[in-house]
Design an enzyme around this catalytic site. Structure first.
Site, short mmCIF file in Angstrom:
data_model
loop_
_atom_site.label_atom_id
_atom_site.label_comp_id
_atom_site.label_asym_id
_atom_site.label_seq_id
_atom_site.Cartn_x
_atom_site.Cartn_y
_atom_site.Cartn_z
N ARG A 176 0.83 -1.22 0.00
CA ARG A 176 0.00 0.00 0.00
C ARG A 176 0.86 1.26 0.00
NH1 ARG A 176 -3.37 -3.70 -0.22
NH2 ARG A 176 -2.17 -3.76 -2.08
N SER A 253 -10.95 -0.18 2.72
CA SER A 253 -10.29 -0.40 4.02
C SER A 253 -9.78 0.92 4.57
CB SER A 253 -9.10 -1.34 3.84
OG SER A 253 -9.56 -2.57 3.32
N GLU A 355 -5.18 3.97 5.71
CA GLU A 355 -4.77 3.68 4.33
C GLU A 355 -5.02 4.87 3.40
OE1 GLU A 355 -5.76 -0.24 2.58
OE2 GLU A 355 -6.50 0.91 0.88
#
Ligand SMILES: Cc1cc2nc3c(=O)[nH]c(=O)nc-3n(C[C@H](O)[C@H](O)[C@H](O)COP(=O)(O)OP(=O)(O)OC[C@H]3O[C@@H](n4cnc5c(N)ncnc54)[C@H](O)[C@@H]3O)c2cc1C
Length: 363
Positions: A176, A253, A355
């Site tokens: 990520r 998320s 995130e």
């Protein structure tokens, strides 16, 4: 203008306090100082340069599916990325390299590659947003991530005022993350993906996906089956945008899965001794990636947990924080995120990190 991104029905007034909320999947964010739409790579460069010459801060916004924008909005120029299309720039007997404009809706691209029998993106079906944003956080799902297929990115370097080609090896791809995330320097204009000519997927790596397909991990399946099954699994978790489903008014998320050194993982095991082994995956080296959803759930924040002013954890997925009412302020979502982060830390000693990119707000 794309019809797949969050867009207001009529022309946007940047001073309208709801303006940026209308361009984000969370439906959160205050007004923009100025709102510009760019429909080609040249126009993106031009709009960014113009804003820089006015000494204004610049925010590049595409699908708005990975940003949390504060209630104060953005006091500069927001450039909406709406360039479209892709073309083959290289091919041989086994592979095809496609160059994709930054604003191309990601799932349209995935669908087109699956239709043409090009393998490499099929497990990333249903991820919202634009192709140009996929390198930013090395988008990944169901055992695939874009770092595996991206060969190069063409970007406008705001520091040097030049368009540059950045090879994949220099993109700093990580879980990520990449050199592009949390950096104002680069504006992605196009992305090159090298795909394999094949009617079947790569080896299925994700156990849940393999089970749903009725195959073993490591097997290959027809591309269309992989896509359809991923879309079905994602929809069941509220992870495919659906205007009628408030569980999808999210950024997917909200927290990344924490990556722990072995010592920190042992501490977690001690603190979770009454709960059994935390779901985890071994990472490169001595690190362990732990399920953030499990930590959140076991810390007492289950599906549907309500925060202030109409925000809540999705009723389908513990990791998705939603603007359930559709009218919540960003402050409420941020308060819920803080409560969860602090609750997980108090219970397990593990710090969760967001995130999405936070703009003019912080948790
Ligand atoms: C329901 C749902 C499910 C999701 N599932 C997943 C998933 O499975 N896996 C996953 O990885 N992500 C997932 N996401 C997050 C998100 O969809 C991806 O990160 C996506 O790539 C963001 O694209 P975007 O165009 O919406 O980016 P935006 O939200 O518009 O922007 C995100 C960040 O990238 C920057 N940015 C955008 N375009 C450019 C550009 N051309 N150049 C430079 N910077 C740029 C922005 O400034 C911002 O910092 C999900 C989100 C939602 C809402």
């Amino acid at each position: 203008m794309s019809d797949v991104y969050a867009e207001p029905a009529t022309g946007a007034d940047p001073t309208d306090p709801a303006t940026l909320a209308r361009y984000t999947t969370l439906r959160l964010g205050g007004a923009a100082g100025r709102l510009e739409t760019a429909t080609s790579a040249d126009e993106i460069v031009q709009k960014v340069r113009e804003a820089q010459s006015r000494d204004e801060p610049v925010l590049v916004l595409a699908g708005g599916s990975n940003v949390v924008i504060g209630d104060q909005g953005f006091p500069g120029t927001v450039v909406l990325i709406r360039s479209r299309g892709f073309r083959v720039v290289a091919e041989d007997a086994d592979t095809v390299t496609v160059r994709v404009e930054a604003g191309e809706p990601w799932d349209d691209l995935v669908a087109a590659t699956v239709e043409r029998g090009w393998s490499g993106l099929e497990c990333l079906s249903g991820v919202p947003g634009s192709a140009g944003a996929t390198p930013i956080q090395n988008v990944g799902a169901y055992g695939q991530e874009v770092a595996e297929t991206i060969t190069a990115v063409e970007a406008y370097d705001r520091t040097h005022g030049a368009v540059v080609r950045i090879e994949a090896a220099d993109c700093g791809f990580a879980y990520r993350g990449s050199i592009f995330k949390y950096s104002d320097r680069w504006v992605v204009l196009t992305v090159d993906f090298r795909l394999t000519r094949s009617p079947v997927s790569g080896p299925v790596r994700y156990a849940e996906l393999a089970r749903a397909l009725g195959v073993e991990v490591g097997d290959r399946v027809p591309l269309a089956d992989a896509r359809a099954t991923v879309l079905r699994l994602r929809a069941g978790k509220g992870m495919v945008l659906d205007a009628d489903d408030p569980d999808t008014r999210s950024v997917g998320s909200f927290f990344t899965n924490p990556v722990l050194e072995s010592e920190a993982y042992e501490l977690l095991q001690e603190r979770a001794a009454d709960l059994g082994e935390p779901p985890h995956w071994s990472g490169a080296g001595d690190v362990v990636k732990v399920s953030a959803a499990w930590l959140i759930d076991k810390a007492g924040f289950g599906k549907g947990y309500a925060g202030p002013d109409g925000v809540a954890i999705s009723s389908k997925h513990t990791l998705a924080l939603t603007n359930r009412s559709g009218t919540a302020p960003t402050a409420a979502l941020v308060a819920l995120a803080r409560e969860i982060r602090d609750g997980v830390h108090d219970r397990f000693g593990v710090t969760l990190h967001p995130e999405p990119v936070l703009i003019n707000c912080t948790i």
